[in-house]
Design a protein around this motif. Structure first.
Motif, mmCIF file in Angstrom:
data_model
loop_
_atom_site.group_PDB
_atom_site.id
_atom_site.type_symbol
_atom_site.label_atom_id
_atom_site.label_comp_id
_atom_site.label_asym_id
_atom_site.label_seq_id
_atom_site.Cartn_x
_atom_site.Cartn_y
_atom_site.Cartn_z
ATOM 1 N N ALA A 81 0.813 -1.215 0.000
ATOM 2 C CA ALA A 81 0.000 0.000 0.000
ATOM 3 C C ALA A 81 0.846 1.265 0.000
ATOM 4 N N ARG A 82 2.116 1.147 -0.381
ATOM 5 C CA ARG A 82 2.958 2.341 -0.445
ATOM 6 C C ARG A 82 2.448 3.274 -1.540
ATOM 7 N N HIS A 83 2.500 4.574 -1.271
ATOM 8 C CA HIS A 83 1.942 5.544 -2.207
ATOM 9 C C HIS A 83 2.968 5.942 -3.261
ATOM 10 N N ALA A 84 2.452 6.248 -4.450
ATOM 11 C CA ALA A 84 3.294 6.710 -5.550
ATOM 12 C C ALA A 84 3.603 8.190 -5.365
ATOM 13 N N PRO A 85 4.625 8.717 -6.048
ATOM 14 C CA PRO A 85 4.917 10.154 -5.956
ATOM 15 C C PRO A 85 3.704 10.986 -6.336
ATOM 16 N N GLY A 86 3.366 11.951 -5.495
ATOM 17 C CA GLY A 86 2.208 12.799 -5.742
ATOM 18 C C GLY A 86 0.896 12.245 -5.258
ATOM 19 N N GLN A 87 0.882 11.011 -4.779
ATOM 20 C CA GLN A 87 -0.344 10.383 -4.278
ATOM 21 C C GLN A 87 -0.346 10.431 -2.759
ATOM 22 N N SER A 88 -1.503 10.688 -2.172
ATOM 23 C CA SER A 88 -1.577 10.727 -0.720
ATOM 24 C C SER A 88 -1.485 9.310 -0.160
ATOM 25 N N GLU A 90 -3.101 8.063 2.298
ATOM 26 C CA GLU A 90 -4.449 7.570 2.589
ATOM 27 C C GLU A 90 -5.121 7.031 1.330
ATOM 28 N N ASP A 91 -4.958 7.745 0.204
ATOM 29 C CA ASP A 91 -5.591 7.304 -1.040
ATOM 30 C C ASP A 91 -4.967 6.006 -1.535
ATOM 31 N N ALA A 92 -3.647 5.894 -1.415
ATOM 32 C CA ALA A 92 -2.973 4.668 -1.850
ATOM 33 C C ALA A 92 -3.454 3.479 -1.041
ATOM 34 N N ALA A 93 -3.549 3.651 0.288
ATOM 35 C CA ALA A 93 -4.009 2.555 1.142
ATOM 36 C C ALA A 93 -5.460 2.195 0.844
ATOM 37 N N ARG A 94 -6.294 3.205 0.604
ATOM 38 C CA ARG A 94 -7.707 2.943 0.308
ATOM 39 C C ARG A 94 -7.851 2.154 -0.989
ATOM 40 N N GLN A 95 -7.132 2.569 -2.039
ATOM 41 C CA GLN A 95 -7.240 1.871 -3.313
ATOM 42 C C GLN A 95 -6.752 0.428 -3.199
ATOM 43 N N ALA A 96 -5.644 0.234 -2.491
ATOM 44 C CA ALA A 96 -5.128 -1.133 -2.312
ATOM 45 C C ALA A 96 -6.115 -1.982 -1.525
ATOM 46 N N ARG A 97 -6.746 -1.371 -0.536
ATOM 47 C CA ARG A 97 -7.690 -2.094 0.312
ATOM 48 C C ARG A 97 -8.920 -2.540 -0.490
#
Length: 335
Positions: A81-88, A90-97
């Motif tokens: 769930a690590r976020h990409a550059p420029g991505q929050s 929280e959003d990265a974790a939510r999308q992975a979830r």
């Protein structure tokens, strides 16, 4: 109006079997407990191990112990769930979830024909989502906040506790004598949502005690307006074509052009323009009165370019290929 947890569960009529997204926190623990009691033998639990903090292993152990005690099958999936550059984050974790929940529910060995996935967001979460959207200058789609139910990936998704105050969920769980785990990041006010939870919600409770109900009505109005805008966008895109023809776009009002272009970019290309990008594109469409007028604008994660009488969107990789093929990059239109 806000409901008790018991009333919310009584009104909840999912397609069974039901899967509950279980983090181990108070809200999802309450939802799983209430669901397992109401539909014994028809409930599964899905847990996502994000691997983002040391406590993640403790969350998984708590969920395993809870499900063993309730005799509820548990499926666990570990994600990156690590976020990409420029991505929050929280959003990265939510999308992975959400991707993990869908994959687990559709896994033939885990699902037992799972029909519904239930998520445990409650009325306070809805208020936080609305305030986050307002802080970011969102349109009606953002102000609609979280839907109570929707279809995705052949599954029915529900938020049955969306009308229940967070404090009432925890009070119900305490009355059952059921423990839960606290995510240590929930108290970290570096995250905007936590600042809203700890600072704004208490102030709203003091100034406007009915804020959960009134905010929920505003979300419902925004959701209805967004539905109407989507219906209009579908009709306008059918009239302007896919990809949209510039002459047909120019017959629409500026507001309808913006609406149909947002819909086209999102539905056909999975990208969303910023307000500044969309404004620049609309100005170029208004100025596009000759065959020689070029359009080449950064929009979302790619570029909108004019090809003949229509607009096309390409990501950078495709644009580089076109540039190499044509022997040079397209000229930037003036702004």
């Amino acid at each position: 109006m806000t409901q008790s947890l018991a009333a919310a569960m009584q009104a909840f009529t999912p397609r069974l079997p039901l899967a509950v997204a279980l983090s181990g926190g108070a809200d999802s623990t309450a939802l799983l407990l209430a669901s397992a009691r109401r539909w014994p033998g028809q409930v599964h639990a899905l847990h996502v191990h994000h691997g983002l903090q040391a406590a993640a292993d403790d969350f998984e152990r708590h969920c395993a112990a809870l499900c063993a005690r309730l005799q509820v099958p548990l499926t666990v999936r570990r994600v990156d769930a690590r976020h990409a550059p420029g991505q929050s984050p929280e959003d990265a974790a939510r999308q992975a979830r959400y991707k993990a929940f869908e994959a687990m529910a559709l896994d033939s060995q885990a699902q037992s024909a799972i029909q519904t996935i239930a998520l445990a967001q409650h009325a306070d979460d809805q208020v936080e989502t609305l305030l986050l959207a307002l802080s970011r200058g969102a349109g009606v789609a953002g102000l609609a906040a979280m839907p109570a139910q929707w279809q995705r990936g052949g599954l029915h998704w529900c938020r049955p506790l969306l009308g229940v105050a967070g404090a009432d969920v925890r009070a119900w769980l305490r009355a059952q004598g059921e423990p839960w785990v606290e995510d240590p990041t929930n108290s970290d006010e570096r995250y905007t949502r936590n600042r809203i939870r700890h600072r704004l919600l208490p102030a709203l409770q003091q100034a406007f005690p009915q804020f959960r109900d009134t905010f929920a009505r505003s979300c419902a109005h925004a959701a209805q307006a967004d539905e109407l805008l989507q219906e209009l966008a579908v009709a306008d895109l059918a009239a302007t074509g896919r990809p949209p023809r510039i002459a047909a776009l120019r017959l629409l009002s500026r507001a309808r052009q913006a609406n149909v272009l947002r819909h086209w970019l999102r539905s056909d290309h999975g990208t969303t323009p910023s307000a500044a990008q969309l404004d620049a594109l609309l100005r170029q469409i208004a100025a596009c009165t000759t065959r020689g007028h070029r359009i080449h604008l950064k929009v979302g994660r790619g570029h909108v370019v004019r090809e003949g009488e229509a607009l096309h969107w390409y990501n950078q990789q495709v644009l580089d290929f076109i540039s190499a093929r044509d022997g040079g990059a397209p000229k930037q239109s003036s702004q």
